[in-house]
Scaffold this motif. Structure first.
Motif, PDB file in Angstrom:
ATOM      1  N   GLU A   9      31.563  46.445  45.458  1.00 39.93           N
ATOM      2  CA  GLU A   9      31.735  45.281  46.345  1.00 39.93           C
ATOM      3  C   GLU A   9      32.352  44.116  45.583  1.00 39.93           C
ATOM      4  O   GLU A   9      33.260  43.449  46.076  1.00 39.93           O
ATOM      5  CB  GLU A   9      30.384  44.848  46.929  1.00 39.93           C
ATOM      6  CG  GLU A   9      29.906  45.726  48.064  1.00 39.93           C
ATOM      7  CD  GLU A   9      28.488  45.381  48.509  1.00 39.93           C
ATOM      8  OE1 GLU A   9      28.001  44.282  48.188  1.00 39.93           O
ATOM      9  OE2 GLU A   9      27.854  46.224  49.168  1.00 39.93           O
ATOM     10  N   ALA A  10      31.853  43.867  44.359  1.00 36.03           N
ATOM     11  CA  ALA A  10      32.366  42.750  43.548  1.00 36.03           C
ATOM     12  C   ALA A  10      33.861  42.928  43.278  1.00 36.03           C
ATOM     13  O   ALA A  10      34.647  41.987  43.450  1.00 36.03           O
ATOM     14  CB  ALA A  10      31.596  42.653  42.239  1.00 36.03           C
ATOM     15  N   TYR A  11      34.249  44.132  42.883  1.00 40.28           N
ATOM     16  CA  TYR A  11      35.663  44.364  42.562  1.00 40.28           C
ATOM     17  C   TYR A  11      36.533  44.296  43.814  1.00 40.28           C
ATOM     18  O   TYR A  11      37.643  43.760  43.772  1.00 40.28           O
ATOM     19  CB  TYR A  11      35.842  45.699  41.825  1.00 40.28           C
ATOM     20  CG  TYR A  11      35.496  45.554  40.359  1.00 40.28           C
ATOM     21  CD1 TYR A  11      36.474  45.230  39.430  1.00 40.28           C
ATOM     22  CD2 TYR A  11      34.196  45.682  39.912  1.00 40.28           C
ATOM     23  CE1 TYR A  11      36.156  45.057  38.093  1.00 40.28           C
ATOM     24  CE2 TYR A  11      33.865  45.510  38.586  1.00 40.28           C
ATOM     25  CZ  TYR A  11      34.841  45.196  37.678  1.00 40.28           C
ATOM     26  OH  TYR A  11      34.518  45.010  36.361  1.00 40.28           O
ATOM     27  N   ILE A  65      37.069  40.637  44.590  1.00 39.19           N
ATOM     28  CA  ILE A  65      38.026  40.023  43.649  1.00 39.19           C
ATOM     29  C   ILE A  65      39.460  40.310  44.094  1.00 39.19           C
ATOM     30  O   ILE A  65      40.298  39.418  44.184  1.00 39.19           O
ATOM     31  CB  ILE A  65      37.788  40.545  42.212  1.00 39.19           C
ATOM     32  CG1 ILE A  65      36.552  39.860  41.620  1.00 39.19           C
ATOM     33  CG2 ILE A  65      38.999  40.281  41.316  1.00 39.19           C
ATOM     34  CD1 ILE A  65      36.149  40.403  40.270  1.00 39.19           C
ATOM     35  N   TRP A  66      39.728  41.574  44.428  1.00 41.22           N
ATOM     36  CA  TRP A  66      41.103  41.935  44.805  1.00 41.22           C
ATOM     37  C   TRP A  66      41.469  41.336  46.147  1.00 41.22           C
ATOM     38  O   TRP A  66      42.621  40.909  46.341  1.00 41.22           O
ATOM     39  CB  TRP A  66      41.265  43.468  44.806  1.00 41.22           C
ATOM     40  CG  TRP A  66      41.186  44.001  43.405  1.00 41.22           C
ATOM     41  CD1 TRP A  66      40.193  44.778  42.883  1.00 41.22           C
ATOM     42  CD2 TRP A  66      42.091  43.744  42.320  1.00 41.22           C
ATOM     43  NE1 TRP A  66      40.431  45.018  41.549  1.00 41.22           N
ATOM     44  CE2 TRP A  66      41.584  44.400  41.178  1.00 41.22           C
ATOM     45  CE3 TRP A  66      43.270  43.015  42.212  1.00 41.22           C
ATOM     46  CZ2 TRP A  66      42.219  44.355  39.943  1.00 41.22           C
ATOM     47  CZ3 TRP A  66      43.913  42.972  40.977  1.00 41.22           C
ATOM     48  CH2 TRP A  66      43.386  43.640  39.861  1.00 41.22           C
ATOM     49  N   ILE A 111      40.416  38.454  47.351  1.00 37.39           N
ATOM     50  CA  ILE A 111      40.688  37.028  47.122  1.00 37.39           C
ATOM     51  C   ILE A 111      42.067  36.860  46.471  1.00 37.39           C
ATOM     52  O   ILE A 111      42.860  36.003  46.874  1.00 37.39           O
ATOM     53  CB  ILE A 111      39.565  36.396  46.261  1.00 37.39           C
ATOM     54  CG1 ILE A 111      38.261  36.353  47.058  1.00 37.39           C
ATOM     55  CG2 ILE A 111      39.948  34.994  45.811  1.00 37.39           C
ATOM     56  CD1 ILE A 111      37.019  36.116  46.213  1.00 37.39           C
ATOM     57  N   ALA A 112      42.371  37.700  45.467  1.00 36.51           N
ATOM     58  CA  ALA A 112      43.674  37.600  44.786  1.00 36.51           C
ATOM     59  C   ALA A 112      44.814  37.900  45.759  1.00 36.51           C
ATOM     60  O   ALA A 112      45.828  37.190  45.776  1.00 36.51           O
ATOM     61  CB  ALA A 112      43.719  38.561  43.606  1.00 36.51           C
ATOM     62  N   PHE A 136      45.382  35.000  48.176  1.00 36.07           N
ATOM     63  CA  PHE A 136      46.090  33.899  47.505  1.00 36.07           C
ATOM     64  C   PHE A 136      47.582  34.211  47.382  1.00 36.07           C
ATOM     65  O   PHE A 136      48.436  33.382  47.712  1.00 36.07           O
ATOM     66  CB  PHE A 136      45.480  33.639  46.124  1.00 36.07           C
ATOM     67  CG  PHE A 136      46.060  32.429  45.435  1.00 36.07           C
ATOM     68  CD1 PHE A 136      45.671  31.155  45.814  1.00 36.07           C
ATOM     69  CD2 PHE A 136      46.984  32.557  44.416  1.00 36.07           C
ATOM     70  CE1 PHE A 136      46.204  30.026  45.188  1.00 36.07           C
ATOM     71  CE2 PHE A 136      47.515  31.443  43.789  1.00 36.07           C
ATOM     72  CZ  PHE A 136      47.120  30.177  44.175  1.00 36.07           C
TER      73      PHE A 136
END
Lengths: 239, 92
Positions: B44-46, B49-50, B52-53, B56
């Protein structure tokens, strides 16, 4: 002008490529080489992206601070664009920090969030930069708004040392792995994973700051050119 | 904790609703730990992260496209104005 632009595009592409290679290397080391931590288990691997996310938020906030101070001393598009780009990067990586931290905490502490000094100050910092971006998005792009935003960028930076030293000064539950006294990563592969994570995030942040600053400056120049065109009656005001 | 105590209760479970009355009370302090898979949290964390990136980078790309469109409009307005000025010169 055109060769200069092509050189800038080339450097940007090179930075993105370097960042992609470093991310791939980081993922490889994190998942295939770095050992599973003894007490926390596999969830500790969030650490290799969580800490560089926090560091990247600091980089964005520092860029915002430099842009803000520069703008207040010598107002121009470059400083303003750097401040805005820095705030966007700070919010982006701050969000990564605030998402990955609670996911780690769910396993390590048994709950997602607590009003620990470091968590609270990090959240406050992200909210300051969100306020900066909301101000820039909805309050117009005049001289007064830019100066007000620059002041907010400086206030946001004042919170950074508080986040960093909150663990040492006020205690709380947040671990301090990277310190001068104790803690640390025992396995060389753990150190390599974290080092690569820092390198990948640094290159990515530089690429994003550069691209966003250039884009913002282009936007400002275009807005002025459009205003000139309106004044010369070449285009309509609402076009 | 409550569940484990119920298991140790020697009295047989009643079928009457009043005997099964339960009170919900506010938790004092941090919530009781719930077991979640470390692998699932890591994934879930990874993923976040992707996401959100990518959001952006996507927003940057959309802004660049918007600027390109505005630039195109401005260029065509300038071309029209230049053509109009040329026509006026020829007429004069």
């Amino acid at each position: 002008m055109a060769p200069k632009r092509h050189a800038a595009d080339f450097v940007f592409s090179l930075l993105l490529l370097a960042s992609a290679v470093l991310y791939a290397a980081t993922l490889h080391v994190v998942f295939f080489r770095a050992p599973i931590e003894k007490t926390m288990g596999i969830v500790q691997k969030i650490f290799y992206f969580h800490v560089p996310s926090g560091y990247s938020m600091y980089l964005g906030a520092t860029a915002c601070f430099i842009g803000s101070v520069g703008y207040l001393i010598r107002p121009n598009d470059l400083w303003d664009a750097l401040g805005r780009a820095g705030a966007e990067v700070a919010v982006t990586f701050g969000t990564m920090l605030l998402v990955t931290g609670p996911l780690w905490a769910a396993k390590a502490w048994g709950y997602y969030w607590t009003w620990d000094p470091r968590l609270t100050t990090a959240l406050l910092s992200v909210l300051i930069y969100v306020a900066y971006l909301v101000l820039r998005a909805f309050a117009g792009d005049g001289e007064g708004e830019r100066r007000f935003a620059a002041a907010l960028g400086i206030i946001g930076a004042a919170n950074l040392p508080i986040i960093h030293f909150s663990v040492q000064k006020w205690g709380g539950q947040h671990p301090a792995v990277i310190t001068g006294k104790g803690g640390g990563l025992h396995s060389p592969d753990m150190k390599l994973a974290l080092g690569l994570g820092f390198a990948a995030f640094t290159v990515f942040v530089i690429a994003l700051l550069w691209a966003r600053t250039r884009l913002q400056m282009m936007q400002s120049r275009l807005a002025r050119a459009e205003q000139d065109a309106v004044d010369l009656d070449l285009i309509q005001e609402d076009a | 904790m409550t569940l484990s105590l119920l298991h140790l209760d020697p009295k047989p479970a009643s079928s009457l609703p009043d005997d099964r009355a339960t009170t919900f009370e506010a938790q004092q302090g941090p919530p009781i730990a719930e077991h979640r898979s470390g692998e699932q949290l890591l994934v879930e964390a990874y993923i976040f992260i992707w996401i959100i990136a990518i959001v952006f980078l996507g927003s940057m790309w959309m802004r660049q496209r918007a600027i390109g469109k505005r630039l195109g409009d401005l260029e065509s307005a300038l071309d029209r104005a230049a053509a109009k000025a040329d026509a006026k010169d020829l007429k004069d």
